[in-house]
Design a protein around this motif. Structure first.
Motif, short mmCIF file in Angstrom:
data_model
loop_
_atom_site.label_atom_id
_atom_site.label_comp_id
_atom_site.label_asym_id
_atom_site.label_seq_id
_atom_site.Cartn_x
_atom_site.Cartn_y
_atom_site.Cartn_z
N LYS A 51 0.88 -1.37 0.08
CA LYS A 51 0.01 0.00 0.00
C LYS A 51 0.87 1.31 -0.04
N GLU A 52 2.20 1.09 -0.44
CA GLU A 52 3.12 2.26 -0.46
C GLU A 52 2.88 2.83 -1.83
N PRO A 53 3.17 4.21 -2.16
CA PRO A 53 3.17 4.79 -3.36
C PRO A 53 4.42 4.46 -4.00
N GLU A 54 4.25 3.98 -5.43
CA GLU A 54 5.86 4.02 -6.07
C GLU A 54 5.44 5.00 -7.22
N ALA A 55 6.92 5.67 -7.60
CA ALA A 55 6.96 6.66 -8.49
C ALA A 55 7.07 5.92 -9.91
N VAL A 56 6.26 6.43 -10.80
CA VAL A 56 5.93 6.14 -12.36
C VAL A 56 6.55 7.11 -13.07
N ARG A 57 7.42 6.74 -14.09
CA ARG A 57 7.94 7.70 -15.20
C ARG A 57 7.49 7.00 -16.47
N LEU A 58 6.52 7.85 -17.17
CA LEU A 58 6.16 7.53 -18.58
C LEU A 58 6.87 8.44 -19.67
N ASN A 59 7.32 7.63 -20.75
CA ASN A 59 7.57 8.65 -21.90
C ASN A 59 6.43 9.17 -22.40
N THR A 60 6.34 10.36 -22.70
CA THR A 60 5.04 11.04 -23.36
C THR A 60 5.74 12.07 -24.30
N ARG A 61 5.04 12.61 -25.27
CA ARG A 61 5.28 13.79 -26.04
C ARG A 61 4.28 15.12 -25.80
N LEU A 62 4.89 16.11 -26.01
CA LEU A 62 4.22 17.43 -25.99
C LEU A 62 3.95 17.99 -27.20
N LEU A 63 2.90 18.26 -27.84
CA LEU A 63 2.73 18.99 -28.99
C LEU A 63 2.28 20.12 -29.03
N LEU A 64 3.28 20.97 -29.45
CA LEU A 64 3.13 22.52 -29.69
C LEU A 64 2.72 23.09 -30.95
N SER A 65 2.21 24.18 -30.82
CA SER A 65 2.12 24.84 -32.43
C SER A 65 1.69 26.36 -31.99
N THR A 66 2.12 27.05 -33.16
CA THR A 66 1.83 28.54 -33.21
C THR A 66 1.26 28.92 -34.35
N ALA A 67 0.20 29.67 -34.42
CA ALA A 67 -0.56 30.01 -35.50
C ALA A 67 -0.02 31.33 -36.21
N GLY A 68 -0.48 31.05 -37.68
CA GLY A 68 -0.38 32.22 -38.57
C GLY A 68 -1.67 32.70 -38.82
N SER A 69 -1.80 33.42 -40.06
CA SER A 69 -3.07 33.96 -40.39
C SER A 69 -4.06 32.81 -41.03
N THR A 70 -5.19 32.90 -41.01
CA THR A 70 -6.15 31.96 -41.76
C THR A 70 -6.25 32.05 -42.87
N ALA A 71 -6.39 30.88 -43.78
CA ALA A 71 -6.37 30.83 -45.14
C ALA A 71 -8.04 30.45 -45.83
#
Length: 450
Positions: A51-71
């Motif tokens: 019943k003790e907590p165990e640290a977990v590390r998972l590989n993930t990805r962060l998807l970032l974007s920056t916008a320009g003008s719309t078309a």
């Protein structure tokens, strides 16, 4: 929330996600840049037996974007890589398609971390707001929404940023905020608050004004309260500055200043006047909006360059004479310093010789906390030292290049012992001769008795 009634394909077009780092997607005359940033998701699980907590590390990805003008034109969206790595998709801060308006704005993270994208480390963890109803200005937040903290650090220490992410609970969302190994999942999140400090380690000379840079951004724009604290031993926090956005009250200690008129613009940098040694340490920039707080640290370190002098610029010695060359190091900080005497070769192609017969003095500390010491070389002059140059070489963490101070030595030949003995012998002969002559003259000049 998010894409409203727009088709799923159009929503993906709005996100403009690419499958490669620093990719660029084009749509007509406009463009939208998107990045994938490898991350580690940190969580914990309870072990069944203990019943003790165990640290977990998972590989993930962060998807970032920056916008320009719309078309207004449509193109086929890029697909994510065919793997099972969970993805956090951060919504852009602007709408990118008329049929897919992002009704809930998000902080443009790329604006704050777009330098050296290949030198970034990312860490995501759950923000524990269990049983807490978050009220965010201008936005309805559901009680069952999931919150995350995302920290992005430049590996060379140029900057570090922390963002608070919100994942809304919708009908299409199952197990919000839960990540499981081996199961691919996209978590569409909004960045509501971001704090950035730069650089991570800041150095300053003593008695100088130093600026600790801290910027922030919120979406939507909202009144932000700002605090600066210095971390002390034992976990104690010394408050240096505090601004309450709701009341307008300001608290600050002497020598600590923040430009109040710049806070609404996202600028919360701290100006510390007249740097002292006691100012060294870790500082925390804290920005609070509603009931959420994002924070980042800056480490401040004092550095003072040594003043280096030698006891002489040149020496004229007689062969066999002993002389002490002193290299004085004054008013440096921190304590560690490296100083040595070198015999410079007359042939520039050779390596200087490090002298061994040196004496290091004890280190003295002045009233302002800086240090002073010296290193001495005991030199016995020889004819081969004539025209020789001896150099004191000093290295210190405050120096971009070593300090060099040189002494040129000239040696003249001592008088020959044989010539000296001959001279003494001649003097003795002359003295004996003079005495004999004086005695003879005295005897001749004495009057006779008859």
């Amino acid at each position: 929330m998010g894409c409203g009634a727009a088709p799923a394909a159009v929503c993906l077009l709005c996100l403009g996600l690419l499958g490669s780092l620093n990719g660029i997607a084009t749509e007509g005359s406009s463009f939208r840049r998107s990045w994938q940033l490898p991350c580690v998701f940190e969580t914990s699980k309870i072990l069944p037996l203990s019943k003790e907590p165990e640290a977990v590390r998972l590989n993930t990805r962060l998807l970032l974007s920056t916008a320009g003008s719309t078309a207004g034109q449509r193109s086929q969206p890029e697909n994510l890589p065919p793997d099972n790595i969970p993805s956090f998709v951060v919504q852009g801060s602007q709408p990118v398609h008329p049929g897919c308006l992002l009704t809930e704005p998000s902080v443009d993270i790329v604006q704050y971390v777009d330098e050296d994208m290949d030198m970034l480390e990312c860490r995501i963890s759950s923000a524990f707001v269990k049983d807490t109803q978050i009220v965010w200005p201008g936005r309805e937040v559901r009680a069952n929404s999931s919150w995350f903290t995302c920290t992005i650090r430049h590996t060379a220490g140029k900057y570090r940023a922390t963002a608070i992410l919100l994942q809304e609970q919708t009908e299409e969302t199952s197990n919000p905020g839960q990540l499981f190994p081996g199961i691919a999942k996209q978590s569409h999140v909004s960045a509501l608050l971001l704090v950035r400090t730069a650089p991570v380690l800041l150095t300053s000379a003593l008695a100088r004004d130093v600026l600790l840079h801290c910027t922030f951004s919120t979406r939507p724009q909202a009144g932000a309260s700002v605090q600066w604290v210095k971390l002390q031993r034992g976990g104690y926090r010394k408050r240096l500055f505090a601004y309450d956005a709701s009341s307008g009250q300001v608290e600050r200690v002497a020598r600590a200043e923040v430009a109040l008129e710049e806070i609404p613009k996202g600028e919360a940098s701290l100006l510390l006047r007249n740097m002292e040694l006691r100012d060294e340490g870790i500082y925390l920039c804290m920005v609070s909006v509603a009931s959420l707080t994002a924070e980042q640290t800056i480490q401040l370190q004092a550095e003072e360059k040594p003043t280096v002098t030698t006891s002489a610029d040149s020496l004229l010695l007689v062969e066999g004479e002993q002389q002490k060359l002193v290299c004085s190091l004054k008013h440096y900080y921190p304590h560690t310093i490296r100083a040595q005497w070198l015999r410079e070769p007359k042939d520039s192609r050779r390596v200087p010789e490090v002298m061994q017969n040196v004496l290091l003095s004890s280190v003295q500390q002045s009233l302002n906390g800086t240090y002073s010491s010296s290193v001495s070389l005991l030199l016995t002059a020889s004819l081969k030292d004539h025209g020789q140059r001896y150099t004191c070489l000093v290295d210190h963490t405050s120096l971009q290049a070593s300090i060099r101070r040189s002494v040129t030595v000239e040696v003249r030949e001592a008088a020959s012992t044989a010539w000296l003995l001959l001279l003494i012998l001649v003097l003795i002969v002359c003295l004996v001769g003079a005495l004999w002559y004086y005695q003879k003259v005295s005897s001749t000049a004495k009057p006779k008795p008859y």
